[in-house]
Design a protein around this motif. Structure first.
Motif, PDB file in Angstrom:
ATOM      1  N   UNK A   6      -3.629   3.953  -5.223  1.00 63.93           N
ATOM      2  CA  UNK A   6      -3.248   3.281  -3.980  1.00 63.93           C
ATOM      3  C   UNK A   6      -2.232   4.114  -3.216  1.00 63.93           C
ATOM      4  N   UNK A   7      -2.238   3.941  -1.917  1.00 63.93           N
ATOM      5  CA  UNK A   7      -1.226   4.554  -1.065  1.00 63.93           C
ATOM      6  C   UNK A   7      -1.086   3.714   0.197  1.00 63.93           C
ATOM      7  N   UNK A   8      -0.008   3.971   0.933  1.00 62.18           N
ATOM      8  CA  UNK A   8       0.165   3.309   2.218  1.00 62.18           C
ATOM      9  C   UNK A   8       1.205   2.209   2.247  1.00 62.18           C
ATOM     10  N   UNK A   9       1.768   1.873   1.105  1.00 56.02           N
ATOM     11  CA  UNK A   9       2.796   0.853   1.107  1.00 56.02           C
ATOM     12  C   UNK A   9       4.071   1.355   1.763  1.00 56.02           C
ATOM     13  N   UNK A  10       4.997   0.434   1.992  1.00 60.55           N
ATOM     14  CA  UNK A  10       6.262   0.819   2.589  1.00 60.55           C
ATOM     15  C   UNK A  10       7.008  -0.379   3.122  1.00 60.55           C
ATOM     16  N   UNK A  11       8.016  -0.081   3.909  1.00 55.76           N
ATOM     17  CA  UNK A  11       8.870  -1.103   4.511  1.00 55.76           C
ATOM     18  C   UNK A  11       8.478  -1.279   5.972  1.00 55.76           C
ATOM     19  N   UNK A  12       8.268  -2.521   6.367  1.00 49.82           N
ATOM     20  CA  UNK A  12       7.884  -2.802   7.746  1.00 49.82           C
ATOM     21  C   UNK A  12       8.555  -4.095   8.176  1.00 49.82           C
TER      22      UNK A  12
END
Length: 130
Positions: A6-12
Motif C-alpha cells: 500500500x501507499x498514499x496514506x498521510x495527513x490531510x
C-alpha cells in the motif's frame, strides 16, 4: 513472493482528499477480489470497499458511500481507493486485502468480513485532522 504493497496514506485536513494505491505481485491478479479494510485504535476492523478484479463488482461500506471510489488497473496489478470529503472518523490504518475468486457475491461477503481474508498488505496510515 506474494505481496500487497500500500501507499498514499498521510495527513490531510477534514474535507480533503487522498488516493491510496495497492500494488499486487506474486499472484494472478485477475483471479482475485481486492479490498480495503481499515482499523482505528480501539475500534473494530471495517471493510471499506472491495472490487472484483475481473468482473468489476464493487462494494462500499455505508460509512464511505458517495465519498470513496475503488478502481482497478489490471495492466498495473494495482487497486486504488480515491477518498474525498475525508472526515476525522476516517482516520485509521488502511490495509489492502486479497481473496482468491471473483464473483459479485464474494465481493460483498469479503468486504463484510465474512470468510477468510487470505492476503494482507502492511497497511498505510491515514490521519484526518479536524
Amino acid at each position: 513472493e506474494v505481496q500487497l504493497v500500500e501507499s498514499g496514506g498521510g495527513l490531510v485536513q477534514a474535507g480533503g482528499s487522498l488516493r491510496l494505491s495497492c500494488a499486487a505481485s506474486g499472484f494472478t491478479f485477475d483471479d482475485y477480489t481486492i479490498g480495503w479494510f481499515r482499523q482505528a485504535p480501539g475500534k473494530e476492523r471495517e471493510g471499506v470497499s472491495c472490487i472484483g478484479s475481473s468482473d468489476g463488482s464493487t462494494y462500499y461500506a455505508d460509512s464511505v458511500k458517495g465519498r470513496f471510489t475503488i478502481s482497478s488497473d489490471n495492466a498495473k496489478n494495482t487497486v486504488y481507493l480515491q477518498m474525498y470529503s475525508l472526515k476525522p472518523e476516517d482516520t485509521a490504518v488502511y490495509y489492502c486485502v486479497a481473496v482468491k475468486g471473483t464473483d459479485p457475491v464474494l465481493t460483498t461477503v469479503m468486504c463484510r468480513g465474512d470468510g477468510y481474508l487470505e492476503l494482507w498488505g502492511q497497511g498505510t496510515l491515514v490521519t484526518v485532522s479536524s
